[in-house]
Design an enzyme around this catalytic site. Structure first.
Site, PDB file in Angstrom:
ATOM      1  N   GLY A   7       0.803  -1.232   0.000  1.00 47.71           N
ATOM      2  CA  GLY A   7       0.000   0.000   0.000  1.00 47.71           C
ATOM      3  C   GLY A   7       0.833   1.278   0.000  1.00 47.71           C
ATOM      4  N   ALA A  10       3.045   2.114   3.273  1.00 46.60           N
ATOM      5  CA  ALA A  10       4.262   1.298   3.354  1.00 46.60           C
ATOM      6  C   ALA A  10       5.299   1.836   2.364  1.00 46.60           C
ATOM      7  CB  ALA A  10       3.924  -0.151   3.050  1.00 46.60           C
ATOM      8  N   LYS A  11       4.821   2.112   1.161  1.00 44.76           N
ATOM      9  CA  LYS A  11       5.736   2.546   0.096  1.00 44.76           C
ATOM     10  C   LYS A  11       6.333   3.921   0.385  1.00 44.76           C
ATOM     11  CE  LYS A  11       3.931   3.655  -3.854  1.00 44.76           C
ATOM     12  NZ  LYS A  11       2.978   3.481  -4.933  1.00 44.76           N
ATOM     13  N   ASP A 169      -0.108   8.485  15.905  1.00 34.94           N
ATOM     14  CA  ASP A 169      -0.545   9.813  15.496  1.00 34.94           C
ATOM     15  C   ASP A 169       0.729  10.441  14.955  1.00 34.94           C
ATOM     16  OD1 ASP A 169      -0.879  12.636  15.437  1.00 34.94           O
ATOM     17  OD2 ASP A 169      -2.667  12.400  16.662  1.00 34.94           O
ATOM     18  N   HIS A 170       0.845  10.497  13.639  1.00 33.58           N
ATOM     19  CA  HIS A 170       2.174  10.824  13.094  1.00 33.58           C
ATOM     20  C   HIS A 170       2.627  12.247  13.462  1.00 33.58           C
ATOM     21  CE1 HIS A 170      -0.006  12.640   9.688  1.00 33.58           C
ATOM     22  NE2 HIS A 170       1.101  13.275   9.395  1.00 33.58           N
ATOM     23  N   LYS A 174       6.623  14.300  14.781  1.00 35.81           N
ATOM     24  CA  LYS A 174       7.264  15.458  14.134  1.00 35.81           C
ATOM     25  C   LYS A 174       8.223  16.126  15.112  1.00 35.81           C
ATOM     26  CE  LYS A 174       3.448  16.415  10.947  1.00 35.81           C
ATOM     27  NZ  LYS A 174       3.969  16.138   9.628  1.00 35.81           N
ATOM     28  N   ASP A 227     -10.716  13.568  10.614  1.00 33.53           N
ATOM     29  CA  ASP A 227      -9.425  13.294   9.965  1.00 33.53           C
ATOM     30  C   ASP A 227      -8.274  14.035  10.649  1.00 33.53           C
ATOM     31  OD1 ASP A 227      -7.953  12.105   7.783  1.00 33.53           O
ATOM     32  OD2 ASP A 227      -7.783  14.114   6.904  1.00 33.53           O
ATOM     33  N   HIS A 232      -4.656  14.863  15.467  1.00 36.77           N
ATOM     34  CA  HIS A 232      -3.479  15.739  15.429  1.00 36.77           C
ATOM     35  C   HIS A 232      -3.683  17.074  16.149  1.00 36.77           C
ATOM     36  CE1 HIS A 232      -2.565  12.732  12.559  1.00 36.77           C
ATOM     37  NE2 HIS A 232      -3.145  13.295  11.525  1.00 36.77           N
ATOM     38  N   LYS A 337       0.710  25.266   2.566  1.00 36.91           N
ATOM     39  CA  LYS A 337       0.897  24.105   3.438  1.00 36.91           C
ATOM     40  C   LYS A 337       1.693  24.577   4.640  1.00 36.91           C
ATOM     41  CE  LYS A 337       1.619  19.737   4.692  1.00 36.91           C
ATOM     42  NZ  LYS A 337       0.562  18.927   5.253  1.00 36.91           N
TER      43      LYS A 337
HETATM   44  N1  LIG Z   1      -1.227   6.692   2.934  1.00 35.88           N
HETATM   45  C1  LIG Z   1      -0.997   7.596   3.874  1.00 35.88           C
HETATM   46  O1  LIG Z   1      -0.288   8.597   3.690  1.00 35.88           O
HETATM   47  C2  LIG Z   1      -1.591   7.428   5.232  1.00 35.88           C
HETATM   48  C3  LIG Z   1      -2.292   6.275   5.566  1.00 35.88           C
HETATM   49  N2  LIG Z   1      -2.779   6.131   6.838  1.00 35.88           N
HETATM   50  C4  LIG Z   1      -3.488   4.913   7.227  1.00 35.88           C
HETATM   51  O2  LIG Z   1      -2.711   3.768   6.899  1.00 35.88           O
HETATM   52  C5  LIG Z   1      -3.534   2.696   6.519  1.00 35.88           C
HETATM   53  C6  LIG Z   1      -3.134   2.206   5.128  1.00 35.88           C
HETATM   54  O3  LIG Z   1      -3.304   3.265   4.219  1.00 35.88           O
HETATM   55  P1  LIG Z   1      -2.749   3.171   2.724  1.00 35.88           P
HETATM   56  O4  LIG Z   1      -1.412   2.536   2.674  1.00 35.88           O
HETATM   57  O5  LIG Z   1      -2.897   4.535   2.165  1.00 35.88           O
HETATM   58  O6  LIG Z   1      -3.820   2.212   2.040  1.00 35.88           O
HETATM   59  P2  LIG Z   1      -3.728   1.510   0.614  1.00 35.88           P
HETATM   60  O7  LIG Z   1      -5.137   1.360   0.130  1.00 35.88           O
HETATM   61  O8  LIG Z   1      -2.752   2.146  -0.267  1.00 35.88           O
HETATM   62  O9  LIG Z   1      -3.165   0.058   0.956  1.00 35.88           O
HETATM   63  C7  LIG Z   1      -3.938  -0.953   1.539  1.00 35.88           C
HETATM   64  C8  LIG Z   1      -3.102  -2.208   1.686  1.00 35.88           C
HETATM   65  O10 LIG Z   1      -3.900  -3.220   2.245  1.00 35.88           O
HETATM   66  C9  LIG Z   1      -3.816  -4.413   1.436  1.00 35.88           C
HETATM   67  N3  LIG Z   1      -5.069  -5.124   1.565  1.00 35.88           N
HETATM   68  C10 LIG Z   1      -6.319  -4.663   1.302  1.00 35.88           C
HETATM   69  N4  LIG Z   1      -7.239  -5.613   1.582  1.00 35.88           N
HETATM   70  C11 LIG Z   1      -6.553  -6.684   2.074  1.00 35.88           C
HETATM   71  C12 LIG Z   1      -6.930  -7.958   2.566  1.00 35.88           C
HETATM   72  N5  LIG Z   1      -8.203  -8.347   2.619  1.00 35.88           N
HETATM   73  N6  LIG Z   1      -5.954  -8.786   2.979  1.00 35.88           N
HETATM   74  C13 LIG Z   1      -4.657  -8.422   2.934  1.00 35.88           C
HETATM   75  N7  LIG Z   1      -4.248  -7.233   2.487  1.00 35.88           N
HETATM   76  C14 LIG Z   1      -5.179  -6.374   2.050  1.00 35.88           C
HETATM   77  C15 LIG Z   1      -3.522  -3.876   0.050  1.00 35.88           C
HETATM   78  O11 LIG Z   1      -2.845  -4.781  -0.758  1.00 35.88           O
HETATM   79  P3  LIG Z   1      -3.538  -5.804  -1.776  1.00 35.88           P
HETATM   80  O12 LIG Z   1      -4.481  -5.014  -2.593  1.00 35.88           O
HETATM   81  O13 LIG Z   1      -2.393  -6.395  -2.508  1.00 35.88           O
HETATM   82  O14 LIG Z   1      -4.207  -6.788  -0.905  1.00 35.88           O
HETATM   83  C16 LIG Z   1      -2.545  -2.750   0.400  1.00 35.88           C
HETATM   84  O15 LIG Z   1      -1.271  -3.275   0.639  1.00 35.88           O
HETATM   85  C17 LIG Z   1      -4.979   3.224   6.616  1.00 35.88           C
HETATM   86  O16 LIG Z   1      -5.481   2.937   7.888  1.00 35.88           O
HETATM   87  C18 LIG Z   1      -4.807   4.735   6.486  1.00 35.88           C
HETATM   88  O17 LIG Z   1      -5.854   5.441   7.111  1.00 35.88           O
HETATM   89  C19 LIG Z   1      -2.576   7.091   7.792  1.00 35.88           C
HETATM   90  C20 LIG Z   1      -1.904   8.256   7.514  1.00 35.88           C
HETATM   91  C21 LIG Z   1      -1.374   8.523   6.204  1.00 35.88           C
HETATM   92  O1  LIG Z   2      -3.481  12.192   9.050  1.00 33.76           O
HETATM   93  C1  LIG Z   2      -3.563  12.935   8.096  1.00 33.76           C
HETATM   94  O2  LIG Z   2      -2.620  13.872   7.944  1.00 33.76           O
HETATM   95  C2  LIG Z   2      -2.397  14.458   6.664  1.00 33.76           C
HETATM   96  C3  LIG Z   2      -1.581  15.716   6.923  1.00 33.76           C
HETATM   97  O3  LIG Z   2      -0.346  15.321   7.454  1.00 33.76           O
HETATM   98  P1  LIG Z   2       0.932  16.265   7.286  1.00 33.76           P
HETATM   99  O4  LIG Z   2       1.996  15.541   8.019  1.00 33.76           O
HETATM  100  O5  LIG Z   2       1.178  16.374   5.815  1.00 33.76           O
HETATM  101  O6  LIG Z   2       0.552  17.576   7.868  1.00 33.76           O
HETATM  102  C4  LIG Z   2      -3.675  14.782   5.955  1.00 33.76           C
HETATM  103  O7  LIG Z   2      -3.397  15.175   4.622  1.00 33.76           O
HETATM  104  C5  LIG Z   2      -4.543  13.566   5.902  1.00 33.76           C
HETATM  105  O8  LIG Z   2      -5.790  13.903   5.316  1.00 33.76           O
HETATM  106  C6  LIG Z   2      -4.770  13.006   7.278  1.00 33.76           C
HETATM  107  O9  LIG Z   2      -5.389  11.744   7.168  1.00 33.76           O
END
Ligand SMILES: NC(=O)C1=CN([C@@H]2O[C@H](COP(=O)(O)OP(=O)(O)OC[C@H]3O[C@@H](n4cnc5c(N)ncnc54)[C@H](OP(=O)(O)O)[C@@H]3O)[C@@H](O)[C@H]2O)C=CC1
Ligand SMILES: O=C1O[C@H](COP(=O)(O)O)[C@@H](O)[C@H](O)[C@H]1O
Length: 489
Positions: A7, A10-11, A169-170, A174, A227, A232, A337
């Site tokens: 997801g 992670a990336k 809570d990221h 900070k 959100d 935060h 920002k």
């Molecule tokens: N992205 C961000 O910047 C932020 C994200 N978060 C939180 O982090 C969490 C992840 O977000 P994000 O990475 O953006 O989400 P993504 O939608 O990008 O990734 C979701 C991940 O879950 C996997 N997945 C989905 N369904 C299943 C399943 N049934 N079994 C196993 N794996 C599954 C997907 O892989 P696959 O499809 O291969 O199964 C993928 O690796 C959320 O709770 C989000 O609120 C919080 C702050 C910031």
């Molecule tokens: O948790 C979240 O934070 C971001 C903002 O984070 P920042 O570190 O860039 O200030 C926000 O964009 C997102 O909607 C929210 O889920």
């Protein structure tokens, strides 16, 4: 183990942060990461993904080839109970191979609806039966309201005790948010003034330029209140308002933050719209490009009632803060920002150096959280020349200027803290519960009354005019977050 290893989070955040820790020698060679997600990938493909994400985020290679050999992949649908057993076998094998002493961190970087199920399976299928430590890192959102948060907490507590749960809570990772405590408690000049005798108001702004992007589906159920404010913004307020902890331990710090959240006056019914302003962005022009209104974003209801902006006035009913408003505001598609905290001190009783018709410049302490990191203290000093006139001056500290390097990414610090077993910068259940009960009363009113004036701010502005009026009623105004220049305010 990272659940959700293919997801976005992670990336963009987790792999680069782990690599930085490895480079700095904070991760020894004795570690292994199992990535879990549904799509089929070989270990090699997964390792290539990790490498690409590190290179994209950090733009450097270093000794990455050795680093990625520690990564393994397990294709697994987390709702399928049968595949936890093979995950367990893989973990046991790696435990022996890397001499991990049975220490395990489970990072749930997945949609929140899976959090409870995963935690239950980890216990049921024996993944938590280890000789070393077991820790659960859990991403936001932690529930949708108090009731669902309680349910989730109950589920994960079946498998992990409170001190094994690391709720992310990221903002707490900070650098300058962590600095709030140090600025307050390590300086003789601030703490004696840090109360309602000397501070007139505190302003916390976290503005974003981006819109909801691809997250319309999630955001429609969340809005800015859930959100950003529930987590935060309230965490920053708690750090600003808490009493000095008797020791710098996790429990003592958390307990002081909890007291602030308990002392926060809660608003319901008609009071909500008196103390809180909601907004939703309209289309506009940003950076010479047209951007759509929130209601035109993908996966968003064209008549959406979801707020993309919140401003509020918080009151903390205790001896230290009685009568001092804490103004907060956060929103998407705003002008800039920026996350900043402005502490405005009360005016001196008599101004000897200004002509009566001149405006007095209050002392301000500005904590720059991001993008720049530092603090600025605004004082008045003598204007150079023959006359005894005062002029505002700034004392500036910039983190970049002093340390000359980028400060660590929030996730890097938080991952490291979790591995060391330090939960100070993660939220305790009591904080989560109190924040939800505060926010629930507001969302109840907003969800039951359609905002007639949505959209009510143009993209690229600092939000609706009502947010300015919120402070004007009290004789204040929002200090600008861009170039905070006292003379021009
Ligand atoms: N992205 C961000 O910047 C932020 C994200 N978060 C939180 O982090 C969490 C992840 O977000 P994000 O990475 O953006 O989400 P993504 O939608 O990008 O990734 C979701 C991940 O879950 C996997 N997945 C989905 N369904 C299943 C399943 N049934 N079994 C196993 N794996 C599954 C997907 O892989 P696959 O499809 O291969 O199964 C993928 O690796 C959320 O709770 C989000 O609120 C919080 C702050 C910031
Ligand atoms: O948790 C979240 O934070 C971001 C903002 O984070 P920042 O570190 O860039 O200030 C926000 O964009 C997102 O909607 C929210 O889920």
């Amino acid at each position: 183990m990272i659940f959700g290893a293919t997801g976005d989070l992670a990336k963009r955040k987790l792999f680069p942060s782990l690599y930085r820790l490895y480079q700095e020698g904070r991760l020894s060679e004795r570690f292994a990461v199992i990535g879990v997600a549904r799509r089929p990938l070989s270990n090699e493909e997964f390792q290539k993904n990790v490498k690409d994400s590190v290179l994209t985020a950090l733009g450097e290679a270093g000794d990455i080839s050795e680093f990625i050999t520690h990564f393994y992949y397990h294709s697994h649908d987390v709702t399928d109970s049968s595949s936890y057993l093979s995950l367990k076998e893989m973990a046991q094998k790696l435990d022996t191979q890397y001499s991990l002493a049975g220490n395990r961190v489970f990072y749930l970087a997945m949609a929140p609806e899976f959090f409870g199920t995963i935690a239950e399976h980890l216990k049921m299928d024996g993944l938590t039966d280890v000789h070393g430590f077991k820790r659960l890192v859990i991403e936001k959102p932690f529930g949708h309201d108090l009731e669902s948060a309680k349910q989730l907490n109950k589920q994960i507590r079946k498998a992990f005790s409170e001190d094994e749960i690391y709720r992310i809570d990221h903002y707490l990772g900070k650098e300058m948010v962590q600095n709030i405590e140090v600025i307050r408690f390590a300086n003789a000049i601030f703490e004696p003034l840090w109360n309602n005798r000397y501070i007139s108001n505190i302003q916390v702004t976290s503005s974003e330029v981006l819109g909801v992007e691809e997250r319309g589906r999630y955001y429609e159920t969340s809005g800015a209140l859930r959100d950003m404010v529930q987590n935060h913004m309230l965490q920053m307020v708690a750090l600003l308002a808490m009493e000095p902890p008797i020791r710098l331990t996790t429990d003592e710090i958390r307990s002081e933050k909890v007291k602030v959240l308990r002392a926060m006056r809660s608003f319901d019914g008609d009071m909500v719209n008196e103390f809180f302003i909601r907004g939703q962005y309209d289309k506009g022009v940003m950076d010479n490009e047209e951007v759509p209104a929130y209601r035109e974003e993908p996966m968003v209801d064209p008549a959406s009632n979801t707020e993309t902006f919140v401003a509020g006035k918080l009151l903390i009913d205790n001896f230290r803060w009685a009568g001092v408003p804490f103004y907060i505001r956060t929103g998407k598609r705003m002008k800039t920002k920026s996350t900043k905290i402005v502490i405005q001190f009360k005016d001196i009783p008599m101004n000897l150096y200004y002509k009566p018709e001149q405006t007095l410049n209050p002392n301000l302490l500005v904590i720059h959280i991001q993008p720049e990191e530092g603090i600025t203290l605004y004082l008045n000093a003598k204007k150079t020349g023959q006359h005894m006139n005062a002029t505002p001056i700034k004392l500036n500290f910039s983190n970049k200027g002093v340390h000359g390097i980028n400060t660590p990414e929030a996730y890097e610090k938080l991952l490291f803290d979790c591995m060391r077993g330090d939960a100070t910068n993660f939220t305790h259940w009591d904080e989560v519960a109190l924040s939800w009960s505060f926010v629930d009363k507001i969302s109840e009113v907003w969800e039951n009354t359609k905002a007639q004036n949505f959209p009510n701010y143009k993209s690229g502005t600092m939000g609706p005019k009502e947010a300015d009026q919120l402070l004007e009623k009290d004789g204040f105004f929002w200090w600008p977050v861009t170039d905070l220049d006292v003379e021009n305010c």
